[in-house]
Design a protein around this motif. Structure first.
Motif, PDB file in Angstrom:
ATOM      1  N   GLN A 111      -3.622  -3.206  -8.749  1.00 43.95           N
ATOM      2  CA  GLN A 111      -4.330  -2.652  -9.904  1.00 43.95           C
ATOM      3  C   GLN A 111      -3.416  -1.756 -10.725  1.00 43.95           C
ATOM      4  O   GLN A 111      -3.428  -1.802 -11.960  1.00 43.95           O
ATOM      5  N   ALA A 112      -2.617  -0.949 -10.027  1.00 44.55           N
ATOM      6  CA  ALA A 112      -1.679  -0.070 -10.724  1.00 44.55           C
ATOM      7  C   ALA A 112      -0.615  -0.881 -11.446  1.00 44.55           C
ATOM      8  O   ALA A 112      -0.223  -0.555 -12.580  1.00 44.55           O
ATOM      9  N   LYS A 113      -0.166  -1.959 -10.800  1.00 43.79           N
ATOM     10  CA  LYS A 113       0.843  -2.815 -11.423  1.00 43.79           C
ATOM     11  C   LYS A 113       0.286  -3.481 -12.667  1.00 43.79           C
ATOM     12  O   LYS A 113       0.959  -3.555 -13.708  1.00 43.79           O
ATOM     13  N   SER A 114      -0.950  -3.975 -12.578  1.00 45.96           N
ATOM     14  CA  SER A 114      -1.575  -4.620 -13.738  1.00 45.96           C
ATOM     15  C   SER A 114      -1.733  -3.639 -14.891  1.00 45.96           C
ATOM     16  O   SER A 114      -1.478  -3.969 -16.051  1.00 45.96           O
ATOM     17  N   ALA A 115      -2.153  -2.403 -14.550  1.00 47.54           N
ATOM     18  CA  ALA A 115      -2.313  -1.381 -15.588  1.00 47.54           C
ATOM     19  C   ALA A 115      -0.973  -1.055 -16.230  1.00 47.54           C
ATOM     20  O   ALA A 115      -0.873  -0.895 -17.457  1.00 47.54           O
ATOM     21  N   PHE A 116       0.080  -0.982 -15.397  1.00 42.62           N
ATOM     22  CA  PHE A 116       1.409  -0.691 -15.924  1.00 42.62           C
ATOM     23  C   PHE A 116       1.886  -1.814 -16.836  1.00 42.62           C
ATOM     24  O   PHE A 116       2.458  -1.572 -17.906  1.00 42.62           O
TER      25      PHE A 116
ATOM     26  N   ILE B 244      -9.139   8.304   1.704  1.00 44.08           N
ATOM     27  CA  ILE B 244      -9.031   9.765   1.810  1.00 44.08           C
ATOM     28  C   ILE B 244      -7.572  10.204   1.928  1.00 44.08           C
ATOM     29  O   ILE B 244      -7.288  11.403   2.061  1.00 44.08           O
ATOM     30  N   GLY B 245      -6.654   9.230   1.885  1.00 39.18           N
ATOM     31  CA  GLY B 245      -5.232   9.569   1.873  1.00 39.18           C
ATOM     32  C   GLY B 245      -4.606   9.817   3.225  1.00 39.18           C
ATOM     33  O   GLY B 245      -3.525  10.413   3.309  1.00 39.18           O
ATOM     34  N   ALA B 246      -5.226   9.360   4.299  1.00 38.60           N
ATOM     35  CA  ALA B 246      -4.644   9.543   5.633  1.00 38.60           C
ATOM     36  C   ALA B 246      -3.495   8.554   5.836  1.00 38.60           C
ATOM     37  O   ALA B 246      -3.685   7.350   5.644  1.00 38.60           O
ATOM     38  N   PRO B 247      -2.295   9.013   6.214  1.00 39.44           N
ATOM     39  CA  PRO B 247      -1.174   8.094   6.457  1.00 39.44           C
ATOM     40  C   PRO B 247      -1.500   7.141   7.606  1.00 39.44           C
ATOM     41  O   PRO B 247      -2.118   7.536   8.594  1.00 39.44           O
ATOM     42  N   LEU B 248      -1.081   5.900   7.484  1.00 41.54           N
ATOM     43  CA  LEU B 248      -1.398   4.895   8.497  1.00 41.54           C
ATOM     44  C   LEU B 248      -0.800   5.261   9.850  1.00 41.54           C
ATOM     45  O   LEU B 248      -1.458   5.104  10.891  1.00 41.54           O
TER      46      LEU B 248
ATOM     47  N   GLY C  48     -10.681   1.363   8.157  1.00 40.04           N
ATOM     48  CA  GLY C  48      -9.373   1.274   7.497  1.00 40.04           C
ATOM     49  C   GLY C  48      -9.469   1.576   6.016  1.00 40.04           C
ATOM     50  O   GLY C  48      -8.634   2.310   5.464  1.00 40.04           O
ATOM     51  N   ASP C  49     -10.473   1.036   5.362  1.00 37.05           N
ATOM     52  CA  ASP C  49     -10.658   1.288   3.936  1.00 37.05           C
ATOM     53  C   ASP C  49     -10.959   2.767   3.678  1.00 37.05           C
ATOM     54  O   ASP C  49     -10.428   3.372   2.744  1.00 37.05           O
TER      55      ASP C  49
ATOM     56  N   VAL D 115      -3.966  -1.811   5.020  1.00 36.69           N
ATOM     57  CA  VAL D 115      -2.906  -2.418   4.209  1.00 36.69           C
ATOM     58  C   VAL D 115      -3.495  -3.188   3.029  1.00 36.69           C
ATOM     59  O   VAL D 115      -2.966  -3.149   1.911  1.00 36.69           O
ATOM     60  N   GLU D 116      -4.606  -3.897   3.260  1.00 40.79           N
ATOM     61  CA  GLU D 116      -5.237  -4.640   2.166  1.00 40.79           C
ATOM     62  C   GLU D 116      -5.736  -3.689   1.079  1.00 40.79           C
ATOM     63  O   GLU D 116      -5.616  -3.990  -0.114  1.00 40.79           O
ATOM     64  N   SER D 117      -6.291  -2.546   1.467  1.00 38.57           N
ATOM     65  CA  SER D 117      -6.744  -1.554   0.496  1.00 38.57           C
ATOM     66  C   SER D 117      -5.558  -1.014  -0.295  1.00 38.57           C
ATOM     67  O   SER D 117      -5.628  -0.827  -1.514  1.00 38.57           O
ATOM     68  N   TYR D 118      -4.449  -0.789   0.411  1.00 35.34           N
ATOM     69  CA  TYR D 118      -3.234  -0.299  -0.248  1.00 35.34           C
ATOM     70  C   TYR D 118      -2.712  -1.334  -1.254  1.00 35.34           C
ATOM     71  O   TYR D 118      -2.368  -0.991  -2.388  1.00 35.34           O
ATOM     72  N   GLN D 119      -2.673  -2.596  -0.835  1.00 41.28           N
ATOM     73  CA  GLN D 119      -2.170  -3.650  -1.715  1.00 41.28           C
ATOM     74  C   GLN D 119      -3.061  -3.832  -2.931  1.00 41.28           C
ATOM     75  O   GLN D 119      -2.574  -4.086  -4.042  1.00 41.28           O
TER      76      GLN D 119
END
Length: 280
Positions: A158-163, A90-94, A84-85, A149-153
């Protein structure tokens, strides 16, 4: 029965590469890719095939070790975590990744059918295989999806924290004076970050005066006002004088209607007036 299950398990392990190849070729049949996508896919294909063979190996081992279902589930959990990770990275849609499930079910059972006929195994053995393999396939899908999903979250957080960190920029104006333009809504999490980052940056820049510009803030409620109090109080302990500016007319009306105490605030109409105030 035990010997029959062991025979089928060993057969799956022996044929894992061939089964993986059939699953993959049929899964990818008709999938259209650009030359660039094809090149990218070829780079990750060896790892994808490795995961396919690993999963078939686990099904074979689960038949051999059918008396230890907990151990099999743990192995599927580990496979799902890694696969899953990887597929997320690699960007494969779930939804596309989960399409593999039906292909695994089809070709695993095709191989089992062939081995059952070849060795003349009983119907009872087939039912036992169903009871073992079907729940494990469900577990594999669940653990895979959970890991994805955990990898996505994790990346999202991380993106939210950076923003959020970028949303608290103190801009030095002259020596000892800076301005903090706040933009957008201020929730509890962002308010805490504003407090922490403002104190940190004010100390780093050796500020004596800080202008808090609220022209980009659309809503000021009791929570936001309370956080502004805390920021100003904390800054005062560091010897930093704060001035509020840029309060929009609709925000001013809201603050008055809420009965917010603004006596504690030093307020100016615009950035220029605030700058003149701190330069006195």
């Amino acid at each position: 029965m035990k010997q029959d299950l062991q025979l089928l398990g060993e057969a799956l392990i022996h044929r894992k590469q061939a089964i993986a190849d059939m699953i993959h070729s049929n899964r990818m049949a008709g999938v259209q890719m650009t030359p660039e996508q094809t090149n990218d896919f070829q780079r990750v294909l060896p790892k994808i095939m490795e995961f396919r063979e690993q999963l078939i190996q686990l099904f074979g081992e689960s038949l051999i070790q059918f008396e230890n279902p907990d151990g099999s589930i743990e192995q599927f959990r580990e496979w799902g975590r890694e696969a899953g990770d990887f597929l997320y990275k690699i960007g494969a849609p779930l939804d596309q990744a989960l399409l593999d499930t039906s292909f695994y079910r089809t070709y695993l059972w095709k191989a089992i059918k062939e081995e059952t006929i070849s060795h003349g195994l009983s119907v009872e053995t087939i039912f036992e295989v169903i009871e073992i393999m079907d729940p494990l396939l469900d577990h594999a899908v669940y653990f895979f999806s959970l890991s994805y999903v955990e990898s996505y979250q994790k990346v999202l957080e991380q993106a939210k924290s950076a923003f959020l960190e970028l949303s608290v920029p103190i801009v030095p104006l002259v020596k000892g004076t800076g301005v903090l333009p706040l933009i957008g809504n201020i929730d509890t999490e962002r308010a805490q970050l504003i407090l922490e980052e403002t104190l940190k940056q004010s100390t780093k820049l050796k500020l004596e005066n800080l202008i808090l510009d609220l022209s980009g803030v659309l809503i000021v409620d009791t929570m936001v006002a309370d956080q502004l109090y805390k920021v100003m109080d904390a800054l005062s302990l560091l010897g930093v004088t704060t001035v509020l500016t840029g309060i929009r007319p609709e925000v001013a009306q809201t603050m008055v209607s809420l009965g917010l105490n603004i006596d504690k605030f030093k307020v100016k109409g615009n950035l220029h007036q605030a700058f003149l105030e701190v330069q006195k």
